[in-house]
Design a protein around this motif. Sequence first.
Motif, mmCIF file in Angstrom:
data_model
loop_
_atom_site.group_PDB
_atom_site.id
_atom_site.type_symbol
_atom_site.label_atom_id
_atom_site.label_comp_id
_atom_site.label_asym_id
_atom_site.label_seq_id
_atom_site.Cartn_x
_atom_site.Cartn_y
_atom_site.Cartn_z
ATOM 1 N N VAL A 352 60.671 31.057 30.496
ATOM 2 C CA VAL A 352 60.683 29.606 30.302
ATOM 3 C C VAL A 352 61.044 29.274 28.857
ATOM 4 C CG1 VAL A 352 58.981 29.152 32.113
ATOM 5 C CG2 VAL A 352 58.212 29.563 29.774
ATOM 6 N N LYS A 353 61.530 28.054 28.725
ATOM 7 C CA LYS A 353 61.805 27.491 27.413
ATOM 8 C C LYS A 353 61.121 26.130 27.371
ATOM 9 C CE LYS A 353 65.521 25.619 24.545
ATOM 10 N NZ LYS A 353 66.980 25.324 24.471
ATOM 11 N N ILE A 354 60.356 25.877 26.322
ATOM 12 C CA ILE A 354 59.582 24.638 26.225
ATOM 13 C C ILE A 354 60.435 23.562 25.581
ATOM 14 C CG2 ILE A 354 57.522 23.548 25.270
ATOM 15 C CD1 ILE A 354 56.180 26.271 25.374
ATOM 16 N N SER A 355 60.567 22.440 26.274
ATOM 17 C CA SER A 355 61.358 21.321 25.762
ATOM 18 C C SER A 355 60.621 20.650 24.614
ATOM 19 C CB SER A 355 61.623 20.307 26.883
ATOM 20 O OG SER A 355 62.250 19.150 26.375
ATOM 21 N N ASP A 356 61.375 20.283 23.582
ATOM 22 C CA ASP A 356 60.784 19.572 22.446
ATOM 23 C C ASP A 356 61.118 18.083 22.482
ATOM 24 O OD1 ASP A 356 63.468 19.737 21.970
ATOM 25 O OD2 ASP A 356 63.321 20.705 19.999
ATOM 26 N N ASN A 357 61.594 17.609 23.638
ATOM 27 C CA ASN A 357 61.927 16.196 23.781
ATOM 28 C C ASN A 357 60.671 15.431 24.188
ATOM 29 O OD1 ASN A 357 62.959 13.679 24.252
ATOM 30 N ND2 ASN A 357 64.494 14.320 25.754
ATOM 31 N N PRO A 358 60.135 14.568 23.331
ATOM 32 C CA PRO A 358 58.887 13.855 23.679
ATOM 33 C C PRO A 358 59.051 12.894 24.847
ATOM 34 C CG PRO A 358 59.837 12.963 21.663
ATOM 35 C CD PRO A 358 60.657 14.170 22.009
ATOM 36 N N ARG A 359 60.270 12.502 25.157
ATOM 37 C CA ARG A 359 60.484 11.521 26.224
ATOM 38 C C ARG A 359 60.237 12.119 27.606
ATOM 39 N NH1 ARG A 359 66.066 8.474 25.416
ATOM 40 N NH2 ARG A 359 65.158 7.351 27.193
ATOM 41 N N VAL A 360 60.340 13.450 27.733
ATOM 42 C CA VAL A 360 60.124 14.081 29.036
ATOM 43 C C VAL A 360 58.720 14.646 29.170
ATOM 44 C CG1 VAL A 360 62.566 14.640 29.240
ATOM 45 C CG2 VAL A 360 61.027 16.316 28.224
ATOM 46 N N GLN A 361 57.896 14.500 28.142
ATOM 47 C CA GLN A 361 56.529 15.015 28.187
ATOM 48 C C GLN A 361 55.663 14.099 29.039
ATOM 49 O OE1 GLN A 361 55.380 17.859 26.803
ATOM 50 N NE2 GLN A 361 53.346 17.520 27.654
ATOM 51 N N PRO A 362 55.007 14.607 30.089
ATOM 52 C CA PRO A 362 54.143 13.756 30.928
ATOM 53 C C PRO A 362 53.005 13.148 30.113
ATOM 54 C CG PRO A 362 54.593 15.845 32.012
ATOM 55 C CD PRO A 362 55.096 15.982 30.610
ATOM 56 N N SER A 363 52.572 11.976 30.550
ATOM 57 C CA SER A 363 51.497 11.270 29.863
ATOM 58 C C SER A 363 50.181 12.019 30.033
ATOM 59 C CB SER A 363 51.376 9.855 30.417
ATOM 60 O OG SER A 363 50.250 9.187 29.893
ATOM 61 N N GLU A 364 49.341 11.939 28.996
ATOM 62 C CA GLU A 364 48.015 12.564 29.024
ATOM 63 C C GLU A 364 46.968 11.550 28.593
ATOM 64 O OE1 GLU A 364 47.860 16.242 26.891
ATOM 65 O OE2 GLU A 364 49.834 16.911 27.596
ATOM 66 N N ASP A 365 47.002 10.387 29.239
ATOM 67 C CA ASP A 365 46.119 9.280 28.872
ATOM 68 C C ASP A 365 44.973 9.186 29.874
ATOM 69 O OD1 ASP A 365 44.962 7.001 27.924
ATOM 70 O OD2 ASP A 365 46.815 5.836 27.829
ATOM 71 N N LEU A 366 43.745 9.101 29.347
ATOM 72 C CA LEU A 366 42.583 8.941 30.220
ATOM 73 C C LEU A 366 42.507 7.555 30.830
ATOM 74 C CD1 LEU A 366 39.752 10.813 28.271
ATOM 75 C CD2 LEU A 366 40.696 11.417 30.500
ATOM 76 N N ASP A 367 43.056 6.565 30.137
ATOM 77 C CA ASP A 367 43.034 5.182 30.625
ATOM 78 C C ASP A 367 44.430 4.616 30.536
ATOM 79 O OD1 ASP A 367 40.102 4.830 31.037
ATOM 80 O OD2 ASP A 367 40.068 5.268 28.884
ATOM 81 N N PRO A 368 45.340 5.060 31.385
ATOM 82 C CA PRO A 368 46.717 4.558 31.306
ATOM 83 C C PRO A 368 46.810 3.130 31.780
ATOM 84 C CG PRO A 368 46.460 5.934 33.234
ATOM 85 C CD PRO A 368 45.155 6.010 32.480
ATOM 86 N N ASN A 369 47.752 2.405 31.209
ATOM 87 C CA ASN A 369 48.027 1.038 31.613
ATOM 88 C C ASN A 369 49.495 0.936 31.997
ATOM 89 O OD1 ASN A 369 45.468 -0.324 31.029
ATOM 90 N ND2 ASN A 369 45.894 0.215 28.915
ATOM 91 N N VAL A 370 49.725 0.505 33.230
ATOM 92 C CA VAL A 370 51.081 0.400 33.720
ATOM 93 C C VAL A 370 51.596 -0.993 33.424
ATOM 94 C CG1 VAL A 370 52.560 0.535 35.740
ATOM 95 C CG2 VAL A 370 50.604 2.055 35.544
ATOM 96 N N VAL A 371 52.719 -1.096 32.722
ATOM 97 C CA VAL A 371 53.332 -2.366 32.383
ATOM 98 C C VAL A 371 54.507 -2.593 33.302
ATOM 99 C CG1 VAL A 371 54.402 -3.757 30.583
ATOM 100 C CG2 VAL A 371 52.621 -2.098 29.985
ATOM 101 N N ASN A 372 54.475 -3.691 34.046
ATOM 102 C CA ASN A 372 55.596 -3.995 34.933
ATOM 103 C C ASN A 372 56.807 -4.374 34.121
ATOM 104 O OD1 ASN A 372 54.041 -3.635 37.246
ATOM 105 N ND2 ASN A 372 53.289 -5.739 37.195
#
Length: 373
Positions: A352-372
């Motif tokens: 494997v190769k680890i991507s350094d692109n922050p845009r593809v990193q999944p969220s790790e938020d305990l209290d996510p807020n979805v904005v329409n």
Amino acid sequence: MTKRLILMLVACALVFGGIFAYKMVGDHFMNQFFDNMPAPTATVTATTVSTHPWREQQTTIGSFAAINETQLTTEANGIVDDIFFDNATPVKKGQRLLTLDASVDQAELRRLESVAELAQLEMRRYQRLYRDKNVSESELKRKESEAKQANAAVDSQQARIAQKSLTAPFDGIIGIRKVSLGQLIAPGSVVATLTSVNPIHLNFTLPEQQLSTLQDGQTVSATITARPEQTFTGTVTAISPVVTQSSRSVDIQATFDNPDAILRSGMFARVSLDQGEETQNVLLAPQTAIQFNPYGNAVFVIQEQDDALTVQQRFVQTGARRGDMIVIEDGLESGDRIVTSGLLKLRNGSNVKISDNPRVQPSEDLDPNVVNQ
């Protein structure tokens, strides 16, 4: 003839035998090539498992509701004479909002007041005559009754005039008016909606299994789509004594202070209730890192071998979830590095190769807020 036939058969056997032999040798070397071909390096995202403070929470959805909300209507018919409020403005309890034309009723009131005044004079005259023994007691009683009836008629007319004036029954914000000056309206016609805004109720339901963890005064947190970055805090003020049979759930009501009128009646809310004390040393991992399988949940742990990164599948035991994260109860240790996306293209030993692109990193938020969008 027989000799020629034999020679033809031998020639055919040599030709087709050579073709089949060539095919077998080619397939052998092709399979050997693919078996020994190195697997391509997969690009993935990764995170390091670590411990976080954790408080058990129960999450659900609910709706805000005004403590007082009513459609303002008139009790009498008439022509709208004056309007004393603007659309969507605060009003105070007892504030006059609208009046109907009452000129005819005022004239009738003046007539009835004159009749009542005359009845009072007659009653006092008969009282003097009765003291002088010039009239009977029954005649005096009749005049006293006529005076009372005249006063009651005045009170009734005053009440009828009062019905042509609309006042606010409580403090709140009045909505958009539905009548205009000069309009003839009937009894019960809606003038506008009046809604109290501070405080405000939040109504939601929870499964009956959670009843043992509920109590009055419990802290409730809520977020709304209009202000996803802001969390509002209230307290549980009512727990229904009845469990709904169809859903096996119980109705809960919380009260929130709302001095800025940000929370509005009818708003959708995401609700969280804290349960228990904070627990230290809880391992958390993104839910995207977990392969949820019928035979057990698993993750891919990243390992470094000969200056290359490989992955090894490891079964884990998971616990409660909140937001983007999930509790890892067994199978991982703090500091383990795991794959968080791209799991479908991996197997044991994959490079494997680890991507350094922050845009593809999944969220790790305990209290996510979805904005329409």
